[in-house]
Design an enzyme around this catalytic site. Structure first.
Site, PDB file in Angstrom:
ATOM      1  N   GLU A 188       0.993  -1.739  -0.094  1.00 50.24           N
ATOM      2  CA  GLU A 188       0.274   0.029   0.430  1.00 50.24           C
ATOM      3  C   GLU A 188       0.893   1.010   0.351  1.00 50.24           C
ATOM      4  OE1 GLU A 188      -3.980   2.423   2.631  1.00 50.24           O
ATOM      5  OE2 GLU A 188      -2.627   0.841   3.237  1.00 50.24           O
ATOM      6  N   LYS A 228      -3.091  -2.233  -2.890  1.00 55.88           N
ATOM      7  CA  LYS A 228      -3.964  -1.079  -2.279  1.00 55.88           C
ATOM      8  C   LYS A 228      -3.822   0.080  -2.897  1.00 55.88           C
ATOM      9  CE  LYS A 228      -6.523  -0.030   1.808  1.00 55.88           C
ATOM     10  NZ  LYS A 228      -6.922  -0.164   3.420  1.00 55.88           N
TER      11      LYS A 228
END
Length: 297
Positions: A178, A215
């Site tokens: 992420e 993500k």
């Protein structure tokens, strides 16, 4: 098949999204405040984590929270140590809800340099990964932040994410990588171009059996990350809400075909501690259905 193999099949191919329930010590007071619980409701961190676990338990045990629409749920480490209805939280998610558990494993962010915040050092990483594996956790999540389109900084963020990601894979878990691009960055679109370039470089360096999940912040250009999504080493492409309202996040997500949600604030924004169970479950069901629909485009 093992629990991990069943979870892998679900996360890889089923419709749905990943619920982010991993607020850490720094973000928990704000999450509780948005839920209608002020800081006067707890006196210290232990009491605060007990209160937020009650909120998470209410979400997870709700009839609206089900494996038909939710693929996985990201937990904070403190939540992994707690129980829901007498069961380990990760076990409850999988065995009772058919939702694959993920664990947030980073230790927060370093100070901003070169337009980014890399992750703080994590000397206990291998111990956390063993604990996750012992608890039948499927994967992990770790967050860095990109504040501006600084090539050197973005290279540093992605290199660190993949370096740790390979350790996670070696421990038998699937990492969610992420590198969040700040939605308020004035050069957000340029930062996304630099990020995509680095992500593809590092994906190409993985071996055939090293699988990761991305993500990412919802991009300025729809379907911008298709080249990542179609890469053989990417298990799933998921989106963070990043401060967008649920309506805005769902709209942006619906424009990105094959990208699914992993929302936190946008998932819980309509929930309140004072709601009756009926009101709470109805609000959560509405939220989950709208995010599910946006994730199925």
């Amino acid at each position: 098949m093992s629990n991990y193999e069943n979870q892998l099949n679900k996360v890889k191919s089923a419709n749905g999204f990943i619920a982010a329930l991993d607020q850490s010590g720094g973000s928990t007071p704000k999450a509780l405040q948005l839920y209608g619980i002020g800081e006067d409701a707890y006196q210290n961190d232990e009491e605060m984590f007990s209160v937020v676990h009650q909120m998470r338990s209410r979400i997870i045990t709700s009839p609206a929270f089900d494996g038909d629409r939710i693929l996985g749920a990201i937990l904070f480490e403190n939540t992994l140590d707690r129980k829901i209805n007498g069961m380990n939280t990760a076990s409850y998610l999988w065995e009772q809800k058919n939702v694959a558990p993920f664990l947030k494993i980073d230790k927060g962010l370093d100070e901003e340099t070169d337009g980014v915040q890399v992750m703080n050092p994590n000397p206990t990483l291998m111990n956390i990964l063993k604990k996750a594996k012992d608890n039948d956790v499927f994967g992990t999540k770790m967050r860095s932040v990109i504040k501006s389109a600084n090539k050197k900084g973005i290279e540093k963020v992605v290199a660190q994410q993949f370096e740790v990601g390979k350790k996670i894979i070696s421990a038998g878990l699937t990492p969610i990588i992420e590198p969040e691009v700040d939605i308020h960055a004035s050069d957000k679109a340029h930062a996304e171009t630099l990020l995509r370039d680095q992500l593809l470089i590092h994906l190409d360096e993985l071996t055939a059996d090293e699988m990761v999940i991305f993500k990412l912040t919802l991009p300025e250009q729809p379907n911008f990350y298709d080249s990542c999504k179609n890469h053989p080493n990417l298990l799933r492409l998921v989106a963070l809400s990043g401060g967008y309202t649920r309506v805005e996040a769902n709209h942006r997500l619906s424009l990105n075909n094959g990208m699914i949600a992993s929302f936190s604030r946008a998932l819980t924004e309509s929930l309140n501690d004072q709601q009756s169970d009926k009101e709470f479950n109805t609000a959560l069901d509405t939220s989950i259905q709208s995010i599910f629909d946006a994730s199925c485009t």
